[in-house]
Motif scaffolding. Sequence first.
Motif, PDB file in Angstrom:
ATOM      1  N   PRO A 164       0.805  -1.223   0.000  1.00 53.33           N
ATOM      2  CA  PRO A 164       0.000   0.000   0.000  1.00 53.33           C
ATOM      3  C   PRO A 164       0.841   1.278   0.000  1.00 53.33           C
ATOM      4  CG  PRO A 164      -0.963  -1.594   1.480  1.00 53.33           C
ATOM      5  CD  PRO A 164       0.352  -2.163   1.041  1.00 53.33           C
ATOM      6  N   SER A 165       1.914   1.324   0.777  1.00 52.42           N
ATOM      7  CA  SER A 165       2.745   2.537   0.823  1.00 52.42           C
ATOM      8  C   SER A 165       3.392   2.820  -0.531  1.00 52.42           C
ATOM      9  CB  SER A 165       3.809   2.429   1.914  1.00 52.42           C
ATOM     10  OG  SER A 165       4.671   1.334   1.672  1.00 52.42           O
ATOM     11  N   LEU A 166       3.799   1.788  -1.241  1.00 51.14           N
ATOM     12  CA  LEU A 166       4.387   1.997  -2.571  1.00 51.14           C
ATOM     13  C   LEU A 166       3.330   2.440  -3.575  1.00 51.14           C
ATOM     14  CD1 LEU A 166       6.939  -0.944  -2.769  1.00 51.14           C
ATOM     15  CD2 LEU A 166       7.384   1.473  -2.316  1.00 51.14           C
ATOM     16  N   ALA A 167       2.102   1.972  -3.406  1.00 52.95           N
ATOM     17  CA  ALA A 167       1.012   2.433  -4.270  1.00 52.95           C
ATOM     18  C   ALA A 167       0.770   3.926  -4.048  1.00 52.95           C
ATOM     19  CB  ALA A 167      -0.260   1.633  -4.001  1.00 52.95           C
ATOM     20  N   VAL A 168       0.874   4.381  -2.799  1.00 49.39           N
ATOM     21  CA  VAL A 168       0.731   5.812  -2.501  1.00 49.39           C
ATOM     22  C   VAL A 168       1.825   6.603  -3.219  1.00 49.39           C
ATOM     23  CG1 VAL A 168       0.918   7.556  -0.682  1.00 49.39           C
ATOM     24  CG2 VAL A 168      -0.451   5.497  -0.303  1.00 49.39           C
ATOM     25  N   VAL A 169       3.053   6.132  -3.127  1.00 49.52           N
ATOM     26  CA  VAL A 169       4.179   6.814  -3.775  1.00 49.52           C
ATOM     27  C   VAL A 169       3.954   6.886  -5.287  1.00 49.52           C
ATOM     28  CG1 VAL A 169       6.650   6.615  -4.314  1.00 49.52           C
ATOM     29  CG2 VAL A 169       5.844   6.276  -1.966  1.00 49.52           C
ATOM     30  N   GLU A 170       3.537   5.789  -5.890  1.00 49.52           N
ATOM     31  CA  GLU A 170       3.299   5.788  -7.342  1.00 49.52           C
ATOM     32  C   GLU A 170       2.168   6.731  -7.731  1.00 49.52           C
ATOM     33  OE1 GLU A 170       3.171   2.428  -9.796  1.00 49.52           O
ATOM     34  OE2 GLU A 170       5.020   1.578  -8.985  1.00 49.52           O
ATOM     35  N   ALA A 171       1.117   6.780  -6.938  1.00 45.70           N
ATOM     36  CA  ALA A 171      -0.015   7.662  -7.253  1.00 45.70           C
ATOM     37  C   ALA A 171       0.407   9.129  -7.177  1.00 45.70           C
ATOM     38  CB  ALA A 171      -1.178   7.387  -6.302  1.00 45.70           C
ATOM     39  N   ILE A 213       9.154  15.640  -1.748  1.00 49.89           N
ATOM     40  CA  ILE A 213       8.071  14.789  -1.252  1.00 49.89           C
ATOM     41  C   ILE A 213       8.666  13.466  -0.779  1.00 49.89           C
ATOM     42  CG2 ILE A 213       5.912  13.628  -1.822  1.00 49.89           C
ATOM     43  CD1 ILE A 213       5.583  15.725  -4.080  1.00 49.89           C
ATOM     44  N   VAL A 214       8.614  13.260   0.523  1.00 50.00           N
ATOM     45  CA  VAL A 214       9.119  12.026   1.126  1.00 50.00           C
ATOM     46  C   VAL A 214       7.985  11.458   1.981  1.00 50.00           C
ATOM     47  CG1 VAL A 214      10.867  11.018   2.637  1.00 50.00           C
ATOM     48  CG2 VAL A 214      11.465  12.953   1.145  1.00 50.00           C
ATOM     49  N   LEU A 215       7.472  10.307   1.600  1.00 53.82           N
ATOM     50  CA  LEU A 215       6.325   9.726   2.297  1.00 53.82           C
ATOM     51  C   LEU A 215       6.592   9.592   3.794  1.00 53.82           C
ATOM     52  CD1 LEU A 215       3.485   8.518   2.101  1.00 53.82           C
ATOM     53  CD2 LEU A 215       4.567   6.296   1.701  1.00 53.82           C
ATOM     54  N   TYR A 216       7.794   9.176   4.156  1.00 52.60           N
ATOM     55  CA  TYR A 216       8.111   8.944   5.555  1.00 52.60           C
ATOM     56  C   TYR A 216       8.006  10.211   6.405  1.00 52.60           C
ATOM     57  CZ  TYR A 216      10.098   6.498   9.518  1.00 52.60           C
ATOM     58  OH  TYR A 216      10.267   5.929  10.741  1.00 52.60           O
ATOM     59  N   ASP A 217       8.093  11.375   5.776  1.00 55.75           N
ATOM     60  CA  ASP A 217       7.920  12.640   6.502  1.00 55.75           C
ATOM     61  C   ASP A 217       6.466  12.844   6.937  1.00 55.75           C
ATOM     62  OD1 ASP A 217      10.594  13.211   6.130  1.00 55.75           O
ATOM     63  OD2 ASP A 217      10.259  14.675   4.539  1.00 55.75           O
ATOM     64  N   HIS A 218       5.547  12.073   6.372  1.00 52.82           N
ATOM     65  CA  HIS A 218       4.120  12.251   6.621  1.00 52.82           C
ATOM     66  C   HIS A 218       3.471  11.069   7.321  1.00 52.82           C
ATOM     67  CE1 HIS A 218       4.171  15.853   4.121  1.00 52.82           C
ATOM     68  NE2 HIS A 218       5.024  15.172   3.389  1.00 52.82           N
ATOM     69  N   SER A 253      -7.279   7.634   5.234  1.00 50.70           N
ATOM     70  CA  SER A 253      -7.140   8.906   4.516  1.00 50.70           C
ATOM     71  C   SER A 253      -6.024   9.707   5.157  1.00 50.70           C
ATOM     72  CB  SER A 253      -8.437   9.707   4.581  1.00 50.70           C
ATOM     73  OG  SER A 253      -9.477   9.022   3.933  1.00 50.70           O
ATOM     74  N   LEU A 254      -5.221  10.360   4.328  1.00 49.68           N
ATOM     75  CA  LEU A 254      -4.148  11.209   4.806  1.00 49.68           C
ATOM     76  C   LEU A 254      -3.817  12.249   3.754  1.00 49.68           C
ATOM     77  CD1 LEU A 254      -0.759   9.523   4.270  1.00 49.68           C
ATOM     78  CD2 LEU A 254      -2.804   8.142   4.137  1.00 49.68           C
ATOM     79  N   THR A 255      -3.106  13.276   4.172  1.00 47.26           N
ATOM     80  CA  THR A 255      -2.632  14.300   3.246  1.00 47.26           C
ATOM     81  C   THR A 255      -1.117  14.248   3.248  1.00 47.26           C
ATOM     82  OG1 THR A 255      -4.555  15.685   3.656  1.00 47.26           O
ATOM     83  CG2 THR A 255      -2.639  16.755   2.689  1.00 47.26           C
ATOM     84  N   VAL A 256      -0.551  14.196   2.054  1.00 45.34           N
ATOM     85  CA  VAL A 256       0.893  14.119   1.885  1.00 45.34           C
ATOM     86  C   VAL A 256       1.320  15.208   0.915  1.00 45.34           C
ATOM     87  CG1 VAL A 256       2.806  12.701   1.059  1.00 45.34           C
ATOM     88  CG2 VAL A 256       0.922  11.631   2.291  1.00 45.34           C
ATOM     89  N   ALA A 257       2.021  16.208   1.413  1.00 49.50           N
ATOM     90  CA  ALA A 257       2.647  17.239   0.571  1.00 49.50           C
ATOM     91  C   ALA A 257       1.688  17.820  -0.469  1.00 49.50           C
ATOM     92  CB  ALA A 257       3.888  16.672  -0.091  1.00 49.50           C
ATOM     93  N   GLY A 258       0.483  18.174  -0.053  1.00 48.92           N
ATOM     94  CA  GLY A 258      -0.467  18.790  -0.967  1.00 48.92           C
ATOM     95  C   GLY A 258      -1.312  17.822  -1.778  1.00 48.92           C
ATOM     96  N   TYR A 259      -1.281  16.557  -1.412  1.00 50.82           N
ATOM     97  CA  TYR A 259      -2.086  15.539  -2.083  1.00 50.82           C
ATOM     98  C   TYR A 259      -2.962  14.849  -1.047  1.00 50.82           C
ATOM     99  CZ  TYR A 259       1.186  16.208  -5.886  1.00 50.82           C
ATOM    100  OH  TYR A 259       1.955  16.771  -6.889  1.00 50.82           O
ATOM    101  N   ASP A 260      -4.255  14.736  -1.343  1.00 53.05           N
ATOM    102  CA  ASP A 260      -5.165  13.974  -0.495  1.00 53.05           C
ATOM    103  C   ASP A 260      -5.114  12.532  -0.963  1.00 53.05           C
ATOM    104  OD1 ASP A 260      -6.022  16.201   0.966  1.00 53.05           O
ATOM    105  OD2 ASP A 260      -7.552  16.677  -0.531  1.00 53.05           O
ATOM    106  N   ILE A 261      -4.877  11.634  -0.021  1.00 56.53           N
ATOM    107  CA  ILE A 261      -4.701  10.221  -0.336  1.00 56.53           C
ATOM    108  C   ILE A 261      -5.768   9.423   0.391  1.00 56.53           C
ATOM    109  CG2 ILE A 261      -3.095   8.272  -0.296  1.00 56.53           C
ATOM    110  CD1 ILE A 261      -2.000  10.736  -1.792  1.00 56.53           C
ATOM    111  N   SER A 290      -4.791  18.325  -3.290  1.00 56.97           N
ATOM    112  CA  SER A 290      -5.601  18.939  -2.241  1.00 56.97           C
ATOM    113  C   SER A 290      -6.358  20.123  -2.795  1.00 56.97           C
ATOM    114  CB  SER A 290      -4.722  19.406  -1.080  1.00 56.97           C
ATOM    115  OG  SER A 290      -4.181  18.317  -0.420  1.00 56.97           O
ATOM    116  N   GLY A 291      -7.595  20.259  -2.345  1.00 56.39           N
ATOM    117  CA  GLY A 291      -8.421  21.381  -2.782  1.00 56.39           C
ATOM    118  C   GLY A 291      -9.234  21.112  -4.026  1.00 56.39           C
TER     119      GLY A 291
END
Length: 99
Positions: A29-36, A53-58, A77-85, A97-98
């Motif tokens: 799942p975490s790699l799918a988030v990175v790819e998206a 953008i570093v996933l681990y920062d979020h 659900s989470l927000t990562v660097a301006g992206y709603d996931i 986001s937005g």
Amino acid sequence: MSSATSESIDSGSVPETARVPHGGDGLAPSLAVVEAIAELAGVEPAELSAEGIVLYDHVDPDALNALVSGRSDADVSLTVAGYDIRVGPDSAVARRSGN
């Protein structure tokens, strides 16, 4: 090569969302988030850190994988660097986001 699918308003516009499947013998799942996120950012997943953008920062990727993997009721659900996931039982969907 990315397994992301994108949706845009018209064929010449920037994608609004990206969906990347995960699970089974596929991506975690975490790699799918990175790819998206990479799909929407227009870069390769390995280049996201150069974009700041570093996933681990979020979120802790291992914790995300543990929350979602093998669960048919997964819905994170989470927000990562301006992206709603949104991470469900079989895919990660990213949206700017937005939107």
